[in-house]
Design a protein around this motif. Structure first.
Motif, PDB file in Angstrom:
ATOM      1  N   TYR A 138       0.821  -1.210   0.000  1.00 16.51           N
ATOM      2  CA  TYR A 138       0.000   0.000   0.000  1.00 16.51           C
ATOM      3  C   TYR A 138       0.857   1.264   0.000  1.00 16.51           C
ATOM      4  O   TYR A 138       0.566   2.233  -0.719  1.00 16.51           O
ATOM      5  CB  TYR A 138      -0.913  -0.007   1.225  1.00 16.51           C
ATOM      6  CG  TYR A 138      -1.500   1.332   1.611  1.00 16.51           C
ATOM      7  CD1 TYR A 138      -2.575   1.883   0.901  1.00 16.51           C
ATOM      8  CD2 TYR A 138      -0.994   2.048   2.693  1.00 16.51           C
ATOM      9  CE1 TYR A 138      -3.114   3.111   1.258  1.00 16.51           C
ATOM     10  CE2 TYR A 138      -1.525   3.273   3.063  1.00 16.51           C
ATOM     11  CZ  TYR A 138      -2.583   3.798   2.344  1.00 16.51           C
ATOM     12  OH  TYR A 138      -3.111   5.019   2.707  1.00 16.51           O
ATOM     13  N   SER A 139       1.923   1.280   0.801  1.00 19.19           N
ATOM     14  CA  SER A 139       2.688   2.501   1.043  1.00 19.19           C
ATOM     15  C   SER A 139       3.997   2.602   0.282  1.00 19.19           C
ATOM     16  O   SER A 139       4.511   3.708   0.065  1.00 19.19           O
ATOM     17  CB  SER A 139       3.005   2.615   2.540  1.00 19.19           C
ATOM     18  OG  SER A 139       3.879   1.556   2.942  1.00 19.19           O
ATOM     19  N   GLY A 140       4.560   1.446  -0.112  1.00 19.09           N
ATOM     20  CA  GLY A 140       5.880   1.467  -0.725  1.00 19.09           C
ATOM     21  C   GLY A 140       7.016   1.659   0.259  1.00 19.09           C
ATOM     22  O   GLY A 140       8.181   1.796  -0.146  1.00 19.09           O
ATOM     23  N   LEU A 141       6.726   1.660   1.567  1.00 17.86           N
ATOM     24  CA  LEU A 141       7.758   1.874   2.575  1.00 17.86           C
ATOM     25  C   LEU A 141       8.700   0.672   2.659  1.00 17.86           C
ATOM     26  O   LEU A 141       8.280  -0.464   2.444  1.00 17.86           O
ATOM     27  CB  LEU A 141       7.115   2.090   3.945  1.00 17.86           C
ATOM     28  CG  LEU A 141       6.375   3.407   4.155  1.00 17.86           C
ATOM     29  CD1 LEU A 141       5.572   3.380   5.456  1.00 17.86           C
ATOM     30  CD2 LEU A 141       7.367   4.575   4.173  1.00 17.86           C
ATOM     31  N   PRO A 142       9.960   0.898   2.972  1.00 18.26           N
ATOM     32  CA  PRO A 142      10.862  -0.232   3.202  1.00 18.26           C
ATOM     33  C   PRO A 142      10.412  -1.036   4.414  1.00 18.26           C
ATOM     34  O   PRO A 142       9.843  -0.490   5.362  1.00 18.26           O
ATOM     35  CB  PRO A 142      12.225   0.438   3.433  1.00 18.26           C
ATOM     36  CG  PRO A 142      11.917   1.846   3.811  1.00 18.26           C
ATOM     37  CD  PRO A 142      10.640   2.201   3.119  1.00 18.26           C
ATOM     38  N   TRP A 143      10.696  -2.328   4.383  1.00 21.96           N
ATOM     39  CA  TRP A 143      10.148  -3.247   5.378  1.00 21.96           C
ATOM     40  C   TRP A 143      11.241  -4.195   5.854  1.00 21.96           C
ATOM     41  O   TRP A 143      11.965  -4.790   5.051  1.00 21.96           O
ATOM     42  CB  TRP A 143       8.986  -4.006   4.732  1.00 21.96           C
ATOM     43  CG  TRP A 143       8.424  -5.167   5.480  1.00 21.96           C
ATOM     44  CD1 TRP A 143       8.451  -5.418   6.822  1.00 21.96           C
ATOM     45  CD2 TRP A 143       7.732  -6.280   4.891  1.00 21.96           C
ATOM     46  NE1 TRP A 143       7.811  -6.596   7.115  1.00 21.96           N
ATOM     47  CE2 TRP A 143       7.360  -7.143   5.950  1.00 21.96           C
ATOM     48  CE3 TRP A 143       7.371  -6.615   3.592  1.00 21.96           C
ATOM     49  CZ2 TRP A 143       6.663  -8.326   5.736  1.00 21.96           C
ATOM     50  CZ3 TRP A 143       6.676  -7.793   3.374  1.00 21.96           C
ATOM     51  CH2 TRP A 143       6.323  -8.629   4.431  1.00 21.96           C
ATOM     52  N   ILE A 144      11.365  -4.330   7.176  1.00 20.91           N
ATOM     53  CA  ILE A 144      12.253  -5.308   7.791  1.00 20.91           C
ATOM     54  C   ILE A 144      11.379  -6.383   8.426  1.00 20.91           C
ATOM     55  O   ILE A 144      10.547  -6.087   9.283  1.00 20.91           O
ATOM     56  CB  ILE A 144      13.179  -4.672   8.843  1.00 20.91           C
ATOM     57  CG1 ILE A 144      14.141  -3.686   8.181  1.00 20.91           C
ATOM     58  CG2 ILE A 144      13.951  -5.754   9.600  1.00 20.91           C
ATOM     59  CD1 ILE A 144      15.060  -2.977   9.152  1.00 20.91           C
ATOM     60  N   ALA A 145      11.574  -7.624   8.012  1.00 21.00           N
ATOM     61  CA  ALA A 145      10.800  -8.749   8.538  1.00 21.00           C
ATOM     62  C   ALA A 145      11.663  -9.498   9.545  1.00 21.00           C
ATOM     63  O   ALA A 145      12.728 -10.019   9.199  1.00 21.00           O
ATOM     64  CB  ALA A 145      10.372  -9.676   7.400  1.00 21.00           C
ATOM     65  N   ASP A 146      11.197  -9.543  10.777  1.00 20.34           N
ATOM     66  CA  ASP A 146      11.945 -10.164  11.867  1.00 20.34           C
ATOM     67  C   ASP A 146      11.449 -11.591  12.072  1.00 20.34           C
ATOM     68  O   ASP A 146      10.255 -11.816  12.243  1.00 20.34           O
ATOM     69  CB  ASP A 146      11.754  -9.343  13.140  1.00 20.34           C
ATOM     70  CG  ASP A 146      12.590  -9.842  14.299  1.00 20.34           C
ATOM     71  OD1 ASP A 146      13.817  -9.877  14.144  1.00 20.34           O
ATOM     72  OD2 ASP A 146      12.019 -10.178  15.350  1.00 20.34           O
ATOM     73  N   TYR A 147      12.366 -12.551  12.065  1.00 21.05           N
ATOM     74  CA  TYR A 147      12.041 -13.949  12.334  1.00 21.05           C
ATOM     75  C   TYR A 147      12.668 -14.340  13.664  1.00 21.05           C
ATOM     76  O   TYR A 147      13.707 -14.987  13.716  1.00 21.05           O
ATOM     77  CB  TYR A 147      12.544 -14.845  11.204  1.00 21.05           C
ATOM     78  CG  TYR A 147      11.683 -14.802   9.972  1.00 21.05           C
ATOM     79  CD1 TYR A 147      10.664 -15.723   9.782  1.00 21.05           C
ATOM     80  CD2 TYR A 147      11.862 -13.820   9.002  1.00 21.05           C
ATOM     81  CE1 TYR A 147       9.856 -15.685   8.656  1.00 21.05           C
ATOM     82  CE2 TYR A 147      11.057 -13.768   7.869  1.00 21.05           C
ATOM     83  CZ  TYR A 147      10.058 -14.701   7.709  1.00 21.05           C
ATOM     84  OH  TYR A 147       9.258 -14.656   6.591  1.00 21.05           O
ATOM     85  N   ARG A 148      12.017 -13.910  14.736  1.00 18.88           N
ATOM     86  CA  ARG A 148      12.599 -14.234  16.048  1.00 18.88           C
ATOM     87  C   ARG A 148      12.511 -15.733  16.328  1.00 18.88           C
ATOM     88  O   ARG A 148      13.247 -16.270  17.137  1.00 18.88           O
ATOM     89  CB  ARG A 148      11.894 -13.445  17.156  1.00 18.88           C
ATOM     90  CG  ARG A 148      10.466 -13.874  17.445  1.00 18.88           C
ATOM     91  CD  ARG A 148       9.912 -13.133  18.658  1.00 18.88           C
ATOM     92  NE  ARG A 148       8.628 -13.677  19.084  1.00 18.88           N
ATOM     93  CZ  ARG A 148       7.456 -13.195  18.719  1.00 18.88           C
ATOM     94  NH1 ARG A 148       7.404 -12.151  17.897  1.00 18.88           N
ATOM     95  NH2 ARG A 148       6.343 -13.735  19.165  1.00 18.88           N
TER      96      ARG A 148
END
Length: 414
Positions: A138-148
């Motif tokens: 939706y936003s085009g924002l950068p995204w960090i996906a955390d796999y704890r």
């Protein structure tokens, strides 16, 4: 600390487990949110209403953040069950899938209102990454996906099957996130093998850690009156991959040798009630009076209890070779002996092996040998250090982990 010349930035954090939730996973999100302020970031949190949590701990505190948005959600295993039973498909991709129905529109409003620079979401709740995926598109924002917790067991043929929906969410997550963050090198390497078309630089490691502030908040320990050697396991246990049977057999061996009995030794399971199968095994081995199943307690109380024990027990079987339970870092900071039932190829072994006060063992004979060593050192100092925490231990702190995250976030924006 962020310099005054740096403009403060904003992060949208998407996490189901957030204070006052009482769970093993809440501390990673909690401390990232709290300490990112020191590195120039203001945090907006997108989470669920408190009624969603099975257990809460108001005494554990809550980070000071810019805003917390709590959305309605159901726990399908609880709220869609009948007489304690529920249909399996109602928990696909996880028990909290309904959270997406409220969180996606709420997240869009938060993006419009607070204009974050970056999105961060944390797993093992697939729905959290799905919400982040929708908001990123939706936003085009950068995204960090955390796999704890990567739950790599889904790729193990002996583990239970995972839904195609959960795997699809993971595929979209790895495709559209700028960084996928894992808590162990083994987990990062596993996911790079699974997604070999993605650049190696996308897979980053930021381990869990202990929070020194929590340890400083603990009351001064009273003198111990229990003269037994207390081996403590803090937190829940479950069947596959975390089976204490080898320890039970090792204890029976040491009891037969006359080294331990109910007067000089106790195994405490805090927050785990045992199973019928374990009860039968304990009776069969003749060690039932050595083992005590104790109810759960608040997090800070559990830290204080760790520092009262002689040794701290960790069970991390082969199924979890790519993972390290977050409580291990609290164990390390506590300064107590550690007995880890874990293979030497696992991430847990790799972390503990350099530390002198830790013993790793796999199999009944090795566990019995490690326990003999620990019993022989019962009169060792309460902590392996005096005064200030040494640098090699301080490196495991949540604050240092947050510094790593802040550096990664800056790299993503750059």
């Amino acid at each position: 600390m962020a310099t005054e010349l740096q403009a403060r930035k904003r992060l949208l954090m998407i996490a189901l487990d957030f204070p006052p939730c009482q769970s093993a996973g809440v501390q990673r999100t909690y401390k990232f949110a709290e300490y990112l302020r020191d590195f120039g970031w203001d945090v907006v949190v997108l989470t669920v209403k408190e009624s969603v949590y099975q257990q809460t701990d108001a005494a554990a505190g809550c980070p000071q953040v810019l805003h917390v948005e709590r959305c309605a959600a159901l726990d399908a295993a609880r709220d869609l069950s009948w007489r304690g039973k529920y249909l399996g498909f109602s928990c696909v991709p996880d028990r909290w899938w309904s959270w997406a129905l409220t969180a996606i529109p709420a997240g869009k409003r938060l993006i419009q209102q607070f204009k974050p620079d970056l999105i961060w979401s944390t797993y093992p709740v697939s729905t959290a990454h799905y919400i982040a995926y929708r908001l990123q598109r939706y936003s085009g924002l950068p995204w960090i996906a955390d796999y704890r917790d990567p739950l790599q067991s889904r790729y193990d043929a002996s583990a239970r099957r995972y839904s195609g929906i959960a795997k699809w969410i993971e595929q979209q997550t790895i495709r559209y996130c700028q960084q996928a963050v894992f808590t162990t090198d083994n987990a990062a390497r596993l996911y790079h093998r699974l997604y070999a078309n993605e650049p190696l630089s996308k897979f980053t490691v930021i381990e869990n850690g202990f929070d020194e502030v929590n340890f400083q908040r603990l009351p001064k320990r009273p003198e111990r009156t229990d003269q037994r050697f207390v081996l403590l396991h803090s937190g829940a246990l479950y069947g596959q991959g975390r089976d204490p049977s080898d320890l039970y057999h090792a204890m029976a061996v040491l009891q037969d040798e006359g080294l331990i009995n109910a007067d000089n030794f106790a195994l405490h399971f805090r927050g785990f009630g045992g199973t019928a199968e374990q009860e039968a095994l304990l009776q069969q081995l003749g060690i039932r009076d050595l083992v005590h199943f104790l109810p759960g307690i608040p997090y800070l109380d559990s830290l204080a209890e760790m520092q009262q024990a002689n040794s701290l027990l960790l069970i991390q079987g082969q199924l979890f070779n790519n993972q390290i339970p977050s409580k291990l870092y609290d164990y390390i900071r506590s300064g107590r002996l550690i007995l880890a039932l874990t293979p030497n190829k696992g991430s847990t072994y790799q972390t503990l092996q350099p530390l002198a006060h830790c013993h790793c063992a796999d199999g009944v004979t090795a566990v019995a040998g490690a326990l003999r060593q620990q019993l022989a050192s019962v009169h060792a100092p309460v902590e392996p250090w005096a005064g200030e925490v040494p640098a090699n231990i301080a490196a495991y702190s949540r604050y240092e982990r947050t510094r790593q995250l802040a550096q990664l976030m800056q790299q993503v924006l750059s």
